[in-house]
Enzyme design. Structure first.
Site, PDB file in Angstrom:
ATOM      1  CE  LYS A   5      -6.259  -2.831  -9.648  1.00 30.43           C
ATOM      2  NZ  LYS A   5      -4.943  -2.614  -9.066  1.00 30.43           N
ATOM      3  CB  SER A   8       1.035  -6.659  -7.902  1.00 26.02           C
ATOM      4  OG  SER A   8       1.463  -6.090  -6.692  1.00 26.02           O
ATOM      5  NE  ARG A  60       4.626   0.976 -11.472  1.00 29.60           N
ATOM      6  CZ  ARG A  60       3.513   0.286 -11.533  1.00 29.60           C
ATOM      7  NH1 ARG A  60       3.460  -0.905 -11.039  1.00 29.60           N
ATOM      8  NH2 ARG A  60       2.441   0.767 -12.111  1.00 29.60           N
ATOM      9  CG  HIS A  85       3.678  -2.847  -3.001  1.00 29.50           C
ATOM     10  ND1 HIS A  85       3.387  -4.081  -3.527  1.00 29.50           N
ATOM     11  CD2 HIS A  85       2.985  -1.948  -3.738  1.00 29.50           C
ATOM     12  CE1 HIS A  85       2.549  -3.938  -4.537  1.00 29.50           C
ATOM     13  NE2 HIS A  85       2.296  -2.645  -4.692  1.00 29.50           N
TER      14      HIS A  85
END
Length: 162
Positions: free
Chosen positions: A43, A130, A92, A19
């Site tokens: 979440k 994460s 990514r 990040h």
């Protein structure tokens, strides 16, 4: 010439070096990058929103061009409210692209005023998320080099390690 603002949204649960890489590179393109922490009730977060904001602020230090905020509701509404015109999204791998492409197209269908800028993560962070950090940390695995020391300390505290 007006200042160019971009919004970098995410859950940042917790913030990682991946990040930070995107934020720092975003600041090379934009005058201001707003790190927008999503209040996402779907979440199951390890850190609450206030903890995530505090960690991000500590990590970013006194960089006046990087702002930290929170939002809920439609991202494009938040972006417009901030006077920004760009959403930054980090990719990514190719597997991220399909989902991010769909989000960008949906946002574009809502408003033509906001663009999405995809930034490829730097190679050392191409596998980093994460979720992976939390899983490895929960199993007492090494996360040095994946998160700043203060984030590691916060993770240790969450998993009852001092």
């Amino acid at each position: 010439m007006p200042l160019k603002k971009a919004v970098y949204p995410g859950s940042f649960d917790p913030i990682t070096y991946g990040h930070i890489d995107i934020i720092e590179r975003g600041l090379k393109v934009f005058d201001t990058v707003i790190v927008a922490v999503a209040r996402n009730s779907e979440k199951n977060s390890l850190f609450n929103v206030e903890e995530r904001i505090a960690l991000i602020r500590e990590v970013l230090g006194d960089n006046s061009r990087a702002k930290v905020d929170t939002f809920d509701g439609l991202l494009v509404d938040y972006v417009r409210k901030q006077g920004a015109t760009v959403i930054i999204r980090g990719l990514r791998a190719v597997s991220d692209f399909e989902y991010e492409f769909q989000l960008a197209q949906m946002n574009r269908s809502i408003t033509q005023e906001v663009e999405t800028l995809f930034m490829m993560t730097s190679v050392p962070y191409s596998y980093l998320s994460s979720s992976i950090v939390k899983e490895v940390s929960s199993l007492n695995g090494p996360i040095d080099g994946l998160v700043p020391p203060l984030v590691k300390k916060a993770l240790d505290a969450k998993f009852n390690r001092s």
